[in-house]
Design an enzyme around this catalytic site. Structure first.
Site, PDB file in Angstrom:
ATOM      1  N   GLY A  10     -10.893   2.834   1.175  1.00 46.57           N
ATOM      2  CA  GLY A  10     -10.251   3.058   2.493  1.00 46.57           C
ATOM      3  C   GLY A  10     -11.531   3.862   3.090  1.00 46.57           C
ATOM      4  N   HIS A  55       0.826  -0.985   0.147  1.00 48.99           N
ATOM      5  CA  HIS A  55       0.095  -0.005   0.016  1.00 48.99           C
ATOM      6  C   HIS A  55       0.778   1.293   0.064  1.00 48.99           C
ATOM      7  CE1 HIS A  55      -2.771   3.140   1.264  1.00 48.99           C
ATOM      8  NE2 HIS A  55      -3.665   2.234   0.956  1.00 48.99           N
ATOM      9  N   SER A  74      -9.974   7.445  -3.020  1.00 47.45           N
ATOM     10  CA  SER A  74     -11.190   8.268  -2.782  1.00 47.45           C
ATOM     11  C   SER A  74     -12.541   7.673  -3.679  1.00 47.45           C
ATOM     12  CB  SER A  74     -10.968   9.693  -3.436  1.00 47.45           C
ATOM     13  OG  SER A  74     -10.076  10.189  -2.435  1.00 47.45           O
TER      14      SER A  74
HETATM   15  P1  PGA Z   1      -9.243   6.192   0.352  1.00 48.06           P
HETATM   16  O1  PGA Z   1      -8.145   4.997   0.417  1.00 48.06           O
HETATM   17  O2  PGA Z   1     -10.476   5.392  -0.248  1.00 48.06           O
HETATM   18  O3  PGA Z   1      -9.655   6.490   1.604  1.00 48.06           O
HETATM   19  O4  PGA Z   1      -8.904   7.357  -0.737  1.00 48.06           O
HETATM   20  C1  PGA Z   1      -7.973   4.061  -0.480  1.00 48.06           C
HETATM   21  C2  PGA Z   1      -6.883   3.088   0.208  1.00 48.06           C
HETATM   22  O5  PGA Z   1      -5.745   3.857   0.560  1.00 48.06           O
HETATM   23  O6  PGA Z   1      -6.723   1.948  -0.081  1.00 48.06           O
END
Ligand code: PGA
Length: 253
Positions: free
Chosen positions: A233, A95, A212
């Site tokens: 996330g 990640h 996002s």
């Molecule tokens: P986010 O994170 O959806 O909050 O942007 C995605 C991720 O880090 O896997």
């Protein structure tokens, strides 16, 4: 035909009671599982609780990271065999928060991926460029370098069991998501890289988009041909949001 997959990455969030509620609400909608694979990646201290709650269901559980060793004097680390022993079937590897905040290099990510697979875990391998790299026109170069490092360590045979997640770093947690066509062109690029190694494996491997994703943009992203689901996330911490993203995937199938 690739089956869609939505994975929730809770990151370092959640108490026992929050986890209990969130998983309970997801379980109430488990008819969604007819059309989409769901994986939940809680913080490690909540893994056994979540696994107990999901027992007998098809919802998978994954770790968010693993150490490079099976056991030994590595304070604070959690190993692949430990995750496997708890009942995890998946683990997120590489990640961008691990790469950028904890200094994990391509070679560490590659070793972790190989180790995860050898422990019987299905790695969700994250790749993606920073904003600077995108602005320099280096997106494909960076993604190729990250993926090649993994392929050199593991060979193509960890796919299609392994999963790739394209997560542009500039889109993670920023509210600034990649436009569907921007994501799609990188997904196709990743698929071609895999297909060059072995055609059917490239065709069958699931490539998730992350960064996002929310209930407003999920539908448009998932209609792109090579986006096979999402790594979610922030929006995975609210059952209604996470479930509507799962629904958006089923509607785009
Ligand atoms: P986010 O994170 O959806 O909050 O942007 C995605 C991720 O880090 O896997």
């Amino acid at each position: 035909m690739r089956r869609s997959l939505v994975a929730g990455n809770w990151k370092m969030n959640g108490s026992r009671s929050q986890a209990q509620n969130l998983v309970g609400q997801i379980l109430d909608q488990s008819s969604l599982l007819k059309a989409v694979d769901i994986v939940i990646c809680p913080p490690s201290v909540l893994i056994s609780q979540v696994i107990r709650q999901l027992e007998g269901t098809e919802i998978g559980v994954g770790g968010q990271n693993l150490g490079l060793h099976a056991e030994g004097p590595y304070t604070g680390e959690i190993s692949g065999p430990m995750l496997q022993d708890q009942g995890c079937r998946f683990v997120i590897v590489g990640h961008s928060e691990r790469r950028h905040l904890f200094g994990e290099s391509d070679s560490v990510v590659a070793k972790k991926t190989a180790f995860a697979y050898s422990c019987g875990l299905r790695p969700i391998v994250c790749v993606g460029e920073t904003l600077q790299e995108r602005e320099n026109g280096e997106t494909f170069k960076v993604v190729e370098r990250q993926l090649r490092a993994v392929l050199e360590a593991t060979g193509i045979n960890i796919f299609p069991e392994g999963i790739v997640a394209y997560e542009p770093v500039w889109a993670i947690g920023t509210g600034q998501t990649a436009a569907p066509h921007q994501a799609q062109e990188v997904h196709v690029f990743i698929r071609r890289l895999l297909e060059k190694q072995q055609v059917d494996v490239g065709t069958e491997t699931r490539i998730l988009y992350g960064g996002s994703v929310n209930n407003d943009n999920a539908g448009d992203l998932f209609t792109e041909e090579d986006i096979d689901g999402g790594l979610i996330g922030g929006a995975s911490l609210k059952a209604t949001d996470f479930l509507s993203i799962c629904r958006a995937v089923t509607q785009s199938c």
